[in-house]
Motif scaffolding. Sequence first.
Motif, PDB file in Angstrom:
ATOM      1  N   GLU A 135     -14.879  26.311  57.746  1.00  0.00           N
ATOM      2  CA  GLU A 135     -14.529  25.106  59.015  1.00  0.00           C
ATOM      3  C   GLU A 135     -15.165  25.555  60.331  1.00  0.00           C
ATOM      4  OE1 GLU A 135     -10.798  22.709  61.001  1.00  0.00           O
ATOM      5  OE2 GLU A 135     -10.488  24.332  59.792  1.00  0.00           O
ATOM      6  N   ASP A 136     -15.963  24.443  60.703  1.00  0.00           N
ATOM      7  CA  ASP A 136     -16.763  24.537  61.861  1.00  0.00           C
ATOM      8  C   ASP A 136     -18.134  25.504  61.978  1.00  0.00           C
ATOM      9  OD1 ASP A 136     -14.908  22.843  63.433  1.00  0.00           O
ATOM     10  OD2 ASP A 136     -13.863  24.455  64.145  1.00  0.00           O
ATOM     11  N   GLN A 137     -18.386  25.444  60.759  1.00  0.00           N
ATOM     12  CA  GLN A 137     -19.569  26.175  60.620  1.00  0.00           C
ATOM     13  C   GLN A 137     -20.740  25.317  60.474  1.00  0.00           C
ATOM     14  OE1 GLN A 137     -19.843  28.643  56.874  1.00  0.00           O
ATOM     15  NE2 GLN A 137     -22.024  28.900  56.983  1.00  0.00           N
ATOM     16  N   LEU A 138     -21.715  25.839  61.160  1.00  0.00           N
ATOM     17  CA  LEU A 138     -23.029  24.993  61.432  1.00  0.00           C
ATOM     18  C   LEU A 138     -23.697  24.635  59.956  1.00  0.00           C
ATOM     19  CD1 LEU A 138     -24.980  23.672  63.446  1.00  0.00           C
ATOM     20  CD2 LEU A 138     -26.161  25.747  63.468  1.00  0.00           C
ATOM     21  N   LEU A 139     -23.974  23.176  59.894  1.00  0.00           N
ATOM     22  CA  LEU A 139     -24.718  23.084  58.645  1.00  0.00           C
ATOM     23  C   LEU A 139     -25.850  22.543  58.876  1.00  0.00           C
ATOM     24  CD1 LEU A 139     -21.779  20.782  57.156  1.00  0.00           C
ATOM     25  CD2 LEU A 139     -22.219  23.099  56.783  1.00  0.00           C
ATOM     26  N   ILE A 140     -26.238  21.769  59.932  1.00  0.00           N
ATOM     27  CA  ILE A 140     -27.553  21.248  60.128  1.00  0.00           C
ATOM     28  C   ILE A 140     -27.500  21.022  61.667  1.00  0.00           C
ATOM     29  CG2 ILE A 140     -29.037  19.255  60.152  1.00  0.00           C
ATOM     30  CD1 ILE A 140     -28.211  18.507  57.342  1.00  0.00           C
ATOM     31  N   GLN A 141     -28.871  21.479  62.322  1.00  0.00           N
ATOM     32  CA  GLN A 141     -29.099  21.121  63.720  1.00  0.00           C
ATOM     33  C   GLN A 141     -30.129  20.000  63.746  1.00  0.00           C
ATOM     34  OE1 GLN A 141     -27.391  22.896  66.614  1.00  0.00           O
ATOM     35  NE2 GLN A 141     -28.329  21.170  67.326  1.00  0.00           N
ATOM     36  N   ILE A 142     -29.718  19.130  64.736  1.00  0.00           N
ATOM     37  CA  ILE A 142     -30.679  17.973  65.019  1.00  0.00           C
ATOM     38  C   ILE A 142     -31.243  18.152  66.472  1.00  0.00           C
ATOM     39  CG2 ILE A 142     -30.794  15.611  64.960  1.00  0.00           C
ATOM     40  CD1 ILE A 142     -28.938  15.160  62.822  1.00  0.00           C
ATOM     41  N   LYS A 143     -32.407  17.714  66.753  1.00  0.00           N
ATOM     42  CA  LYS A 143     -32.788  17.674  68.075  1.00  0.00           C
ATOM     43  C   LYS A 143     -33.080  16.291  68.405  1.00  0.00           C
ATOM     44  CE  LYS A 143     -37.736  19.313  66.986  1.00  0.00           C
ATOM     45  NZ  LYS A 143     -38.794  20.230  67.513  1.00  0.00           N
ATOM     46  N   ALA A 144     -32.899  15.860  69.739  1.00  0.00           N
ATOM     47  CA  ALA A 144     -33.375  14.422  69.986  1.00  0.00           C
ATOM     48  C   ALA A 144     -34.073  14.595  71.249  1.00  0.00           C
ATOM     49  CB  ALA A 144     -32.020  13.814  70.377  1.00  0.00           C
ATOM     50  N   PRO A 145     -35.268  14.772  71.328  1.00  0.00           N
ATOM     51  CA  PRO A 145     -36.132  14.831  72.591  1.00  0.00           C
ATOM     52  C   PRO A 145     -35.878  13.864  73.841  1.00  0.00           C
ATOM     53  CG  PRO A 145     -37.546  15.301  70.640  1.00  0.00           C
ATOM     54  CD  PRO A 145     -36.178  14.682  70.191  1.00  0.00           C
ATOM     55  N   VAL A 146     -35.652  12.610  73.220  1.00  0.00           N
ATOM     56  CA  VAL A 146     -35.430  11.620  74.264  1.00  0.00           C
ATOM     57  C   VAL A 146     -33.879  11.684  75.012  1.00  0.00           C
ATOM     58  CG1 VAL A 146     -35.035   9.164  74.405  1.00  0.00           C
ATOM     59  CG2 VAL A 146     -36.702  10.033  72.872  1.00  0.00           C
ATOM     60  N   LEU A 147     -32.847  12.162  74.173  1.00  0.00           N
ATOM     61  CA  LEU A 147     -31.593  12.418  74.729  1.00  0.00           C
ATOM     62  C   LEU A 147     -31.732  13.677  75.502  1.00  0.00           C
ATOM     63  CD1 LEU A 147     -28.691  11.476  74.821  1.00  0.00           C
ATOM     64  CD2 LEU A 147     -28.456  12.950  72.811  1.00  0.00           C
ATOM     65  N   GLU A 148     -32.483  14.574  75.389  1.00  0.00           N
ATOM     66  CA  GLU A 148     -32.584  15.869  76.118  1.00  0.00           C
ATOM     67  C   GLU A 148     -33.278  15.550  77.474  1.00  0.00           C
ATOM     68  OE1 GLU A 148     -34.499  18.441  73.684  1.00  0.00           O
ATOM     69  OE2 GLU A 148     -32.967  19.028  72.309  1.00  0.00           O
ATOM     70  N   GLU A 149     -34.232  14.415  77.445  1.00  0.00           N
ATOM     71  CA  GLU A 149     -34.902  14.234  78.538  1.00  0.00           C
ATOM     72  C   GLU A 149     -33.979  13.364  79.603  1.00  0.00           C
ATOM     73  OE1 GLU A 149     -38.524  12.067  77.410  1.00  0.00           O
ATOM     74  OE2 GLU A 149     -39.665  13.735  76.451  1.00  0.00           O
ATOM     75  N   GLU A 150     -33.202  12.502  78.737  1.00  0.00           N
ATOM     76  CA  GLU A 150     -32.296  11.722  79.624  1.00  0.00           C
ATOM     77  C   GLU A 150     -31.231  12.443  80.319  1.00  0.00           C
ATOM     78  OE1 GLU A 150     -30.656   9.190  76.930  1.00  0.00           O
ATOM     79  OE2 GLU A 150     -32.306   7.522  76.919  1.00  0.00           O
TER      80      GLU A 150
END
Length: 348
Positions: free
Chosen positions: A94-109
């Motif tokens: 439980e709560d183990q990382l499965l997939i990591q997604i990056k969102a450049p637009v969100l990070e810039e915001e």
Amino acid sequence: MKVKFYLEKNQKPTTEHGMKVVYGTAKRGGYRFRWYLILAIILSPIFLIIYTYAKQYLFITAPGVITTGPVVITASQNGIVKKIAVDENEFVLEDQLLIQIKAPVLEEEVTFVKEELLRLNEAKEGRDEEDLSPYYAAITAAKHNLRKVTKIKLNYDQYAQEGKVSQVDYAAIIGIYNTSQSSLTNAYIALNQAKIAQKQRELAGGIAQVTRTLNQSLTTKMNQLEALAIKAPYMGLVIDINALEGQRVSIGDPLVTISPDVAPFVISYLEPKYIDKAKLGTLVSVVLPSGQKVKARVAQSIGLTSKLPAQLAKPFEGAKALLKVKITFLGGLLESEWVEGMPVEIYF
């Protein structure tokens, strides 16, 4: 009188005009077998149709699938798959990382909002606060005046008791004393009102409103960033991974399918007219695709549904109401005997 004629051929079947004739062995049995085989092939579709038609009257059956109730985890934000931390058929916690997604637009915001908040805080600190010294000076003057008037009043109180001052003069002194007290009270009230007005400007002023809006936006975006780390909702098995590293995904795209760590069960779809067969605890037989029969029992009648799973749906078959029934195995299944979503047939 019955007359019988005996030909020479009947007496000597292997002789013809004095010469011996050799005949081959009889082949009637082979021809007969081939005839029966051809007949069976021709009639087999008819027997199959008759069995299929009679089966629904002879047996109460229902299609079903073996499952553990897997969950398909979808993307909550648009982004790019940065990392896939697990493999198919891998057991996860439980709560183990499965997939990591990056969102450049969100990070810039997020970076932009943080910089704006920093500039607003600097502007707020550099702004001069309202000068309250006149209010404090007014209070000091009112206190000083009240002390002087109080001393005079005390003397006039003594004079009034001795009858050395007229009532008109004594009343004037009392009026001045009351006015001094009111002046001090009003000075305090003015100071408090000035502080309240200053606080309201801090909370509801233009900078305050913008700061509050930016903080709210930052909180929302930070939560969205945290949601980009796809974690296991519970302990279970990764059944399928629907994404690749570097793939661009949109909101709602399936990413990974995870099955909980529970014993497999069957979801069957029974015609409602056989609802009396779906009582809790009713014993049934589950026929696997290999032909193996497994004992099971009804665990729960979930309710009506009009949608069959894709592996059970037939072409050109319209939607109809079916009773959704959960069935559990009495002795369990080996891992080699089933897979997620495997179609089975249930005999009630």
